[in-house]
Design a protein around this motif. Sequence first.
Motif, PDB file in Angstrom:
ATOM      1  N   THR A 291       3.797   0.464   2.496  1.00 29.64           N
ATOM      2  CA  THR A 291       3.673  -0.612   3.479  1.00 29.64           C
ATOM      3  C   THR A 291       3.590  -1.927   2.730  1.00 29.64           C
ATOM      4  OG1 THR A 291       2.417   0.842   4.924  1.00 29.64           O
ATOM      5  CG2 THR A 291       2.307  -1.506   5.405  1.00 29.64           C
TER       6      THR A 291
ATOM      7  N   ALA B  15       2.329  -5.080   3.025  1.00 35.19           N
ATOM      8  CA  ALA B  15       1.406  -5.814   3.893  1.00 35.19           C
ATOM      9  C   ALA B  15       1.561  -7.324   3.717  1.00 35.19           C
ATOM     10  CB  ALA B  15      -0.024  -5.393   3.605  1.00 35.19           C
TER      11      ALA B  15
ATOM     12  N   PRO C 140      -0.095 -12.058  14.557  1.00 35.91           N
ATOM     13  CA  PRO C 140      -0.247 -10.787  15.252  1.00 35.91           C
ATOM     14  C   PRO C 140      -1.004  -9.757  14.417  1.00 35.91           C
ATOM     15  CG  PRO C 140       2.067 -11.487  15.179  1.00 35.91           C
ATOM     16  CD  PRO C 140       1.310 -12.386  14.276  1.00 35.91           C
ATOM     17  N   SER C 141      -1.546  -8.785  15.120  1.00 35.10           N
ATOM     18  CA  SER C 141      -2.279  -7.697  14.473  1.00 35.10           C
ATOM     19  C   SER C 141      -1.344  -6.898  13.565  1.00 35.10           C
ATOM     20  CB  SER C 141      -2.847  -6.817  15.585  1.00 35.10           C
ATOM     21  OG  SER C 141      -3.701  -5.880  15.033  1.00 35.10           O
ATOM     22  N   GLY C 142      -1.863  -6.538  12.405  1.00 35.57           N
ATOM     23  CA  GLY C 142      -1.098  -5.700  11.482  1.00 35.57           C
ATOM     24  C   GLY C 142      -0.107  -6.460  10.619  1.00 35.57           C
ATOM     25  N   HIS C 143      -0.176  -7.797  10.629  1.00 38.75           N
ATOM     26  CA  HIS C 143       0.819  -8.583   9.896  1.00 38.75           C
ATOM     27  C   HIS C 143       0.336  -9.128   8.562  1.00 38.75           C
ATOM     28  CE1 HIS C 143       4.307  -9.067  12.830  1.00 38.75           C
ATOM     29  NE2 HIS C 143       3.497  -8.173  13.357  1.00 38.75           N
ATOM     30  N   GLY C 144      -0.887  -8.740   8.148  1.00 38.99           N
ATOM     31  CA  GLY C 144      -1.301  -9.066   6.788  1.00 38.99           C
ATOM     32  C   GLY C 144      -2.436 -10.059   6.638  1.00 38.99           C
ATOM     33  N   LYS C 145      -3.075 -10.448   7.742  1.00 36.02           N
ATOM     34  CA  LYS C 145      -4.134 -11.457   7.655  1.00 36.02           C
ATOM     35  C   LYS C 145      -5.338 -10.945   6.852  1.00 36.02           C
ATOM     36  CE  LYS C 145      -4.611 -11.708  12.126  1.00 36.02           C
ATOM     37  NZ  LYS C 145      -3.674 -10.595  12.468  1.00 36.02           N
ATOM     38  N   SER C 146      -5.783  -9.742   7.175  1.00 36.89           N
ATOM     39  CA  SER C 146      -6.955  -9.213   6.455  1.00 36.89           C
ATOM     40  C   SER C 146      -6.623  -8.964   4.992  1.00 36.89           C
ATOM     41  CB  SER C 146      -7.440  -7.908   7.105  1.00 36.89           C
ATOM     42  OG  SER C 146      -7.946  -8.172   8.393  1.00 36.89           O
ATOM     43  N   THR C 147      -5.423  -8.476   4.758  1.00 37.61           N
ATOM     44  CA  THR C 147      -4.995  -8.261   3.370  1.00 37.61           C
ATOM     45  C   THR C 147      -5.061  -9.572   2.596  1.00 37.61           C
ATOM     46  OG1 THR C 147      -3.543  -6.473   4.078  1.00 37.61           O
ATOM     47  CG2 THR C 147      -3.069  -7.475   1.939  1.00 37.61           C
TER      48      THR C 147
ATOM     49  N   TYR D 109       0.863  -1.180   0.000  1.00 35.74           N
ATOM     50  CA  TYR D 109       0.000   0.000   0.000  1.00 35.74           C
ATOM     51  C   TYR D 109       0.899   1.229   0.000  1.00 35.74           C
ATOM     52  CZ  TYR D 109      -3.660  -3.190   1.718  1.00 35.74           C
ATOM     53  OH  TYR D 109      -4.545  -4.218   1.882  1.00 35.74           O
TER      54      TYR D 109
HETATM   55  N1  LIG Z   1      -5.841   0.140   2.771  1.00 34.76           N
HETATM   56  C1  LIG Z   1      -4.651   0.223   3.370  1.00 34.76           C
HETATM   57  N2  LIG Z   1      -3.830   1.280   3.153  1.00 34.76           N
HETATM   58  C2  LIG Z   1      -2.632   1.373   3.754  1.00 34.76           C
HETATM   59  N3  LIG Z   1      -2.122   0.445   4.567  1.00 34.76           N
HETATM   60  C3  LIG Z   1      -2.884  -0.640   4.828  1.00 34.76           C
HETATM   61  C4  LIG Z   1      -4.183  -0.807   4.258  1.00 34.76           C
HETATM   62  N4  LIG Z   1      -4.701  -1.984   4.678  1.00 34.76           N
HETATM   63  C5  LIG Z   1      -3.770  -2.520   5.491  1.00 34.76           C
HETATM   64  N5  LIG Z   1      -2.676  -1.725   5.577  1.00 34.76           N
HETATM   65  C6  LIG Z   1      -1.450  -2.018   6.345  1.00 34.76           C
HETATM   66  O1  LIG Z   1      -0.984  -3.285   5.961  1.00 34.76           O
HETATM   67  C7  LIG Z   1      -0.498  -4.009   7.090  1.00 34.76           C
HETATM   68  C8  LIG Z   1      -1.279  -5.308   7.238  1.00 34.76           C
HETATM   69  O2  LIG Z   1      -2.617  -4.989   7.596  1.00 34.76           O
HETATM   70  P1  LIG Z   1      -3.747  -6.093   7.765  1.00 34.76           P
HETATM   71  O3  LIG Z   1      -3.743  -6.981   6.584  1.00 34.76           O
HETATM   72  O4  LIG Z   1      -5.007  -5.371   8.062  1.00 34.76           O
HETATM   73  O5  LIG Z   1      -3.227  -6.895   9.044  1.00 34.76           O
HETATM   74  P2  LIG Z   1      -4.007  -7.840  10.075  1.00 34.76           P
HETATM   75  O6  LIG Z   1      -5.315  -8.211   9.497  1.00 34.76           O
HETATM   76  O7  LIG Z   1      -3.083  -9.015  10.278  1.00 34.76           O
HETATM   77  O8  LIG Z   1      -4.150  -7.057  11.333  1.00 34.76           O
HETATM   78  C9  LIG Z   1      -0.629  -3.071   8.279  1.00 34.76           C
HETATM   79  O9  LIG Z   1       0.602  -2.422   8.450  1.00 34.76           O
HETATM   80  C10 LIG Z   1      -1.701  -2.116   7.840  1.00 34.76           C
HETATM   81  O10 LIG Z   1      -1.561  -0.871   8.484  1.00 34.76           O
END
Ligand SMILES: Nc1ncnc2c1ncn2[C@@H]1O[C@H](COP(=O)(O)OP(=O)(O)O)[C@@H](O)[C@H]1O
Length: 224
Positions: free
Chosen positions: A22, A24, A43-50, A15
């Motif tokens: 970032t 992700a 862990p939170s912020g490590h790319g699971k949702s992505t 991103y």
């Molecule tokens: N739309 C976005 N724009 C910028 N950064 C993003 C966006 N979505 C996620 N990120 C960043 O990508 C990284 C992984 O996020 P995410 O996949 O949400 O992690 P998780 O689900 O494991 O908590 C984080 O550093 C987050 O801040």
Amino acid sequence: MSEAIIRTTDLAKSYLSGDVTTHALRGVDLEIQKGSFTCIIGPSGHGKSTLMHLVGGLDRPTQGSVVLDGTDISRLDNSQLAKLRGDKIGFVFQFFNLLQGLTARENVEVAMMLAGVPEKEQASGALKLLDMVGLAEKADSKPSQMSGGQQQRVAIARALANDPAILLMDEPTGNLDSAAEAEVMEILQGLHAGGKTVVLVTHNNEIAKKAQHVICVKDGRISS
Ligand SMILES: Nc1ncnc2c1ncn2[C@@H]1O[C@H](COP(=O)(O)OP(=O)(O)O)[C@@H](O)[C@H]1O
Ligand SMILES: [Mg+2]
């Protein structure tokens, strides 16, 4: 014989916001078998949702590919991708995202309408799904009249409106107490037993123990 219903190869997503990039997801090779129950932890912020968003075709990768049930989704234009999603995938998120002005039944009916279920089958179909998640008696209640666990069960019924082969859930019990979490897990295990492929992001190790496969995402990669 097992068969991959989801396959990712070297999947990466960056991103860019302002001058900051970032990373992700940094190259994920993943295979999920048809009919399996997989938990994704990390862990939170490590790319699971992505990862979930890319696998479900809600977003496009920076690099690499996703093959869903034999289709390389990078070859699809946006409307073809929306159709594939509508045919094959049900999503559930941490925040139930129900339409507040509609009843439980209407929330599910809207999803059935979008899935192309014939109008005369929508009401009975929605009731059947609400019954499946144990909420038939709440069919005419609005989200504000339901507990978090009940709202999440409505969201699961809604995710089933298109009878998807794959259920992608991003921390669906993240906002629930343990009793409600157990109810949701029981439903998911029933759906898995019925043949659905279930992929569940969770922070809860106890939940992960119930899955057939556990994948740990760390720093945008699969670790272990
Ligand atoms: N739309 C976005 N724009 C910028 N950064 C993003 C966006 N979505 C996620 N990120 C960043 O990508 C990284 C992984 O996020 P995410 O996949 O949400 O992690 P998780 O689900 O494991 O908590 C984080 O550093 C987050 O801040
Ligand atoms: Mg997340």
